[in-house]
Write a protein that holds these residues in place. Structure first.
Motif, PDB file in Angstrom:
ATOM      1  N   GLN A 188       5.086   6.019   6.778  1.00  0.00           N
ATOM      2  CA  GLN A 188       3.899   6.818   7.094  1.00  0.00           C
ATOM      3  C   GLN A 188       4.223   7.905   8.110  1.00  0.00           C
ATOM      4  OE1 GLN A 188       0.849   4.883   9.495  1.00  0.00           O
ATOM      5  NE2 GLN A 188      -0.723   5.657   8.099  1.00  0.00           N
ATOM      6  N   GLU A 189       4.914   7.548   9.170  1.00  0.00           N
ATOM      7  CA  GLU A 189       5.250   8.519  10.209  1.00  0.00           C
ATOM      8  C   GLU A 189       6.222   9.566   9.676  1.00  0.00           C
ATOM      9  OE1 GLU A 189       5.198  10.533  13.711  1.00  0.00           O
ATOM     10  OE2 GLU A 189       3.901   8.870  13.100  1.00  0.00           O
ATOM     11  N   ALA A 190       7.204   9.119   8.883  1.00  0.00           N
ATOM     12  CA  ALA A 190       8.181  10.071   8.356  1.00  0.00           C
ATOM     13  C   ALA A 190       7.521  11.086   7.432  1.00  0.00           C
ATOM     14  CB  ALA A 190       9.290   9.322   7.625  1.00  0.00           C
ATOM     15  N   LEU A 191       6.630  10.637   6.533  1.00  0.00           N
ATOM     16  CA  LEU A 191       5.953  11.568   5.632  1.00  0.00           C
ATOM     17  C   LEU A 191       5.023  12.506   6.405  1.00  0.00           C
ATOM     18  CD1 LEU A 191       5.089   9.257   2.591  1.00  0.00           C
ATOM     19  CD2 LEU A 191       6.942  10.934   2.801  1.00  0.00           C
ATOM     20  N   THR A 192       4.387  11.986   7.458  1.00  0.00           N
ATOM     21  CA  THR A 192       3.535  12.849   8.286  1.00  0.00           C
ATOM     22  C   THR A 192       4.360  13.941   8.955  1.00  0.00           C
ATOM     23  OG1 THR A 192       2.010  11.006   8.691  1.00  0.00           O
ATOM     24  CG2 THR A 192       1.914  12.878  10.212  1.00  0.00           C
ATOM     25  N   ASN A 193       5.540  13.572   9.444  1.00  0.00           N
ATOM     26  CA  ASN A 193       6.403  14.557  10.095  1.00  0.00           C
ATOM     27  C   ASN A 193       6.885  15.615   9.107  1.00  0.00           C
ATOM     28  OD1 ASN A 193       6.144  13.362  12.583  1.00  0.00           O
ATOM     29  ND2 ASN A 193       8.017  12.150  12.402  1.00  0.00           N
ATOM     30  N   VAL A 194       7.167  15.183   7.866  1.00  0.00           N
ATOM     31  CA  VAL A 194       7.595  16.170   6.851  1.00  0.00           C
ATOM     32  C   VAL A 194       6.465  17.162   6.591  1.00  0.00           C
ATOM     33  CG1 VAL A 194       8.294  16.477   4.453  1.00  0.00           C
ATOM     34  CG2 VAL A 194       9.242  14.588   5.788  1.00  0.00           C
ATOM     35  N   SER A 195       5.243  16.662   6.461  1.00  0.00           N
ATOM     36  CA  SER A 195       4.110  17.559   6.198  1.00  0.00           C
ATOM     37  C   SER A 195       3.863  18.514   7.352  1.00  0.00           C
ATOM     38  CB  SER A 195       2.841  16.728   5.940  1.00  0.00           C
ATOM     39  OG  SER A 195       3.017  15.906   4.800  1.00  0.00           O
ATOM     40  N   ARG A 196       4.079  18.042   8.580  1.00  0.00           N
ATOM     41  CA  ARG A 196       3.773  18.854   9.749  1.00  0.00           C
ATOM     42  C   ARG A 196       4.878  19.844  10.093  1.00  0.00           C
ATOM     43  NH1 ARG A 196       2.481  14.976  14.544  1.00  0.00           N
ATOM     44  NH2 ARG A 196       2.351  17.006  15.594  1.00  0.00           N
ATOM     45  N   HIS A 197       6.144  19.385   9.974  1.00  0.00           N
ATOM     46  CA  HIS A 197       7.243  20.188  10.513  1.00  0.00           C
ATOM     47  C   HIS A 197       8.160  20.790   9.452  1.00  0.00           C
ATOM     48  CE1 HIS A 197       6.009  18.581  14.345  1.00  0.00           C
ATOM     49  NE2 HIS A 197       6.271  17.341  13.958  1.00  0.00           N
ATOM     50  N   ALA A 198       8.013  20.384   8.203  1.00  0.00           N
ATOM     51  CA  ALA A 198       8.896  20.921   7.154  1.00  0.00           C
ATOM     52  C   ALA A 198       8.045  21.378   5.986  1.00  0.00           C
ATOM     53  CB  ALA A 198       9.907  19.850   6.720  1.00  0.00           C
ATOM     54  N   ARG A 258       0.829  -1.210   0.000  1.00  0.00           N
ATOM     55  CA  ARG A 258       0.000   0.000   0.000  1.00  0.00           C
ATOM     56  C   ARG A 258       0.863   1.259   0.000  1.00  0.00           C
ATOM     57  NH1 ARG A 258      -3.636   0.145   4.847  1.00  0.00           N
ATOM     58  NH2 ARG A 258      -4.592   1.822   3.635  1.00  0.00           N
ATOM     59  N   LEU A 259       2.154   1.119  -0.297  1.00  0.00           N
ATOM     60  CA  LEU A 259       3.053   2.272  -0.274  1.00  0.00           C
ATOM     61  C   LEU A 259       2.639   3.325  -1.302  1.00  0.00           C
ATOM     62  CD1 LEU A 259       5.651   3.611   0.771  1.00  0.00           C
ATOM     63  CD2 LEU A 259       6.919   2.309  -0.957  1.00  0.00           C
ATOM     64  N   ASP A 260       2.231   2.886  -2.503  1.00  0.00           N
ATOM     65  CA  ASP A 260       1.837   3.859  -3.536  1.00  0.00           C
ATOM     66  C   ASP A 260       0.645   4.692  -3.076  1.00  0.00           C
ATOM     67  OD1 ASP A 260       3.856   2.920  -5.122  1.00  0.00           O
ATOM     68  OD2 ASP A 260       2.575   1.520  -6.238  1.00  0.00           O
ATOM     69  N   ASP A 261      -0.345   4.039  -2.424  1.00  0.00           N
ATOM     70  CA  ASP A 261      -1.501   4.791  -1.932  1.00  0.00           C
ATOM     71  C   ASP A 261      -1.081   5.781  -0.855  1.00  0.00           C
ATOM     72  OD1 ASP A 261      -3.078   3.310  -3.615  1.00  0.00           O
ATOM     73  OD2 ASP A 261      -3.615   1.827  -2.098  1.00  0.00           O
ATOM     74  N   LEU A 262      -0.155   5.351  -0.006  1.00  0.00           N
ATOM     75  CA  LEU A 262       0.305   6.230   1.067  1.00  0.00           C
ATOM     76  C   LEU A 262       1.003   7.465   0.500  1.00  0.00           C
ATOM     77  CD1 LEU A 262       0.876   6.765   4.084  1.00  0.00           C
ATOM     78  CD2 LEU A 262       2.947   5.370   3.840  1.00  0.00           C
ATOM     79  N   VAL A 263       1.895   7.248  -0.459  1.00  0.00           N
ATOM     80  CA  VAL A 263       2.618   8.374  -1.047  1.00  0.00           C
ATOM     81  C   VAL A 263       1.674   9.273  -1.841  1.00  0.00           C
ATOM     82  CG1 VAL A 263       4.451   9.005  -2.671  1.00  0.00           C
ATOM     83  CG2 VAL A 263       4.790   7.092  -1.092  1.00  0.00           C
ATOM     84  N   GLU A 264       0.736   8.669  -2.550  1.00  0.00           N
ATOM     85  CA  GLU A 264      -0.208   9.467  -3.330  1.00  0.00           C
ATOM     86  C   GLU A 264      -1.070  10.335  -2.411  1.00  0.00           C
ATOM     87  OE1 GLU A 264      -1.573  11.137  -6.628  1.00  0.00           O
ATOM     88  OE2 GLU A 264      -0.005   9.570  -6.556  1.00  0.00           O
ATOM     89  N   ARG A 265      -1.452   9.804  -1.271  1.00  0.00           N
ATOM     90  CA  ARG A 265      -2.239  10.589  -0.333  1.00  0.00           C
ATOM     91  C   ARG A 265      -1.411  11.751   0.220  1.00  0.00           C
ATOM     92  NH1 ARG A 265      -4.288   6.549   2.269  1.00  0.00           N
ATOM     93  NH2 ARG A 265      -2.921   6.533   4.090  1.00  0.00           N
ATOM     94  N   ALA A 266      -0.103  11.498   0.453  1.00  0.00           N
ATOM     95  CA  ALA A 266       0.773  12.574   0.924  1.00  0.00           C
ATOM     96  C   ALA A 266       0.918  13.653  -0.160  1.00  0.00           C
ATOM     97  CB  ALA A 266       2.134  12.007   1.303  1.00  0.00           C
ATOM     98  N   ARG A 267       1.001  13.245  -1.399  1.00  0.00           N
ATOM     99  CA  ARG A 267       1.110  14.227  -2.485  1.00  0.00           C
ATOM    100  C   ARG A 267      -0.147  15.081  -2.585  1.00  0.00           C
ATOM    101  NH1 ARG A 267       3.365   9.760  -6.739  1.00  0.00           N
ATOM    102  NH2 ARG A 267       5.606   9.870  -6.187  1.00  0.00           N
ATOM    103  N   SER A 268      -1.300  14.473  -2.292  1.00  0.00           N
ATOM    104  CA  SER A 268      -2.547  15.230  -2.414  1.00  0.00           C
ATOM    105  C   SER A 268      -2.622  16.365  -1.403  1.00  0.00           C
ATOM    106  CB  SER A 268      -3.746  14.292  -2.228  1.00  0.00           C
ATOM    107  OG  SER A 268      -3.772  13.773  -0.903  1.00  0.00           O
TER     108      SER A 268
END
Length: 380
Positions: free
Chosen positions: A296-306, A257-267
């Motif tokens: 998942q946690e790393a991408l969430t942290n990038v969205s929140r803190h960077a 499910r990595l592609d779905d996770l990354v696609e959701r982060a891109r959205s």
């Protein structure tokens, strides 16, 4: 040959019988009027002691009968009572009362009759009889004390085992109650809020399409993420409520499910790229789930803190480990590393449980990196 376990008592009883047979043989052979019948009776009464522990009543019957013959015929004195004393001790120790009492009274009565004072009025024989009475009483009392002590120890062991079992049951009960409490708290605190988010996002998407407009990607991402969150939350609650149920295992979230996770982060506006190297293959369930959660946690942290940063996800299928790395080009400074939050602590716990290594720190050129090495064998 070493005598251990059940053979050690048998060897000890055999040695006792042999020593008793030698002692009484010497006594009988040095007593006037002793014959072959007396010697045979003394040997039989002594050898019966081999069974004093395993068959106490048999030993008591044989030794008493044989030594009565010896005591009544040749009157060898107190040594004739030794096999009977041991048998009485064994019978009382085994829990018998009437048989050893009758045997003791019978032997003492015969010995008293055989040793009545002579015409000179000497009381030496009566003194010996009184001494034997004391020995028999002491043997019975000692055996009864040992029996009571063994019963006390067995009862103490049973109570200790029962207490241990009760503690284990209480601990399991408390663990079950705590799981149910956590499940209730999660349901009451999260399920309602996530459901509201999902419903409102769905309504907003519906209204946008009804007006002929394209739904914003962020709104679609919220709708999808809330749906996934509800699915995983329900599965987690089911596991908490029914931990032993095979149907209660939460469906695994893995790298498929990595592609779905990354696609959701891109959205959400995050610029994310994925690089996969090595030969993709089926991973152990725990490794697969841990890798997904780390990304998942790393991408969430990038969205929140960077905010505004770009992220690069690298997955490397090595021979003995799976390498997971997420880099961003944010403003993290190596001279002022961030305080680890719950997310980073959770990463470290997951990686440590699998026996791997985790590096999560600011990069020298700016930004933050998360690199996990997850072994594909057994956890160390």
């Amino acid at each position: 040959m070493r005598f251990t376990g059940r053979w050690r008592p048998l060897a000890q009883d055999g040695l006792l019988a042999a020593v008793m047979a030698v002692l009484l043989s010497v006594v009988v052979l040095n007593t006037p009027r002793a014959g072959a019948l007396d010697l045979a009776a003394a040997l039989a009464g002594s050898l019966a002691l081999v069974a004093w522990r395993r068959a106490p009543l048999v030993s008591l019957l044989v030794s008493t009968a044989c030594m009565l013959v010896v005591a009544a015929h040749i009157q060898p004195g107190p040594p004739a009572a030794f096999p009977v004393l041991v048998s009485v001790f064994g019978a009382v120790r085994a829990g018998h009362r009437l048989a050893p009492a009758l045997a003791g009274v019978l032997f003492l009565g015969v010995d008293l009759v055989a040793h009545l004072p002579g015409a000179d009025g000497s009381g030496q024989n009566l003194h010996s009889a009184a001494l034997l009475v004391g020995w028999f009483v002491a043997a019975g009392v000692a055996a009864a004390m040992i029996r009571h002590r063994q019963a006390y120890l067995e009862e103490a062991e049973q109570r200790a085992a029962e207490a241990e079992r009760t503690r284990e049951e209480a601990a399991l009960r408390r663990a079950g109650e705590e799981r149910l409490r956590i499940a209730r708290e999660l349901h009451d605190s999260l399920t309602h809020s996530i459901s509201v988010i999902k419903v409102q996002a769905g309504v907003a998407v519906h209204l946008a399409r009804k007006r002929g407009e394209d739904a914003p990607p962020a709104l679609l991402a919220i709708q999808e993420a809330s749906g996934d969150a509800m699915r995983e939350l329900r599965a987690t609650l089911e596991v908490l409520r029914h931990p032993d149920s095979s149907d209660g295992e939460a469906p695994a979230s893995g790298l498929d499910r990595l592609d779905d996770l990354v696609e959701r982060a891109r959205s959400t506006g995050l610029r994310a790229t994925v690089t996969i190297s090595g030969t993709r293959r089926e991973l152990p369930a725990e490794v697969d789930r841990a890798a997904y959660r780390i990304v998942q946690e790393a991408l969430t942290n990038v969205s929140r803190h960077a905010g505004g940063a770009a992220a690069t996800v690298r997955i490397d299928y090595a021979d003995e480990a799976l390498l997971v790395q997420v880099d961003d080009d944010g403003k993290a400074d190596p001279d002022a590393p961030p305080v680890p939050g719950t997310g980073l602590l959770g990463m470290r716990e997951r990686v440590a449980a699998l026996g791997g290594r985790l590096r999560a720190e600011p990069r020298l050129g700016g930004g933050f990196t998360v690199r996990a090495e997850l072994p594909l064998g057994e956890p160390s």
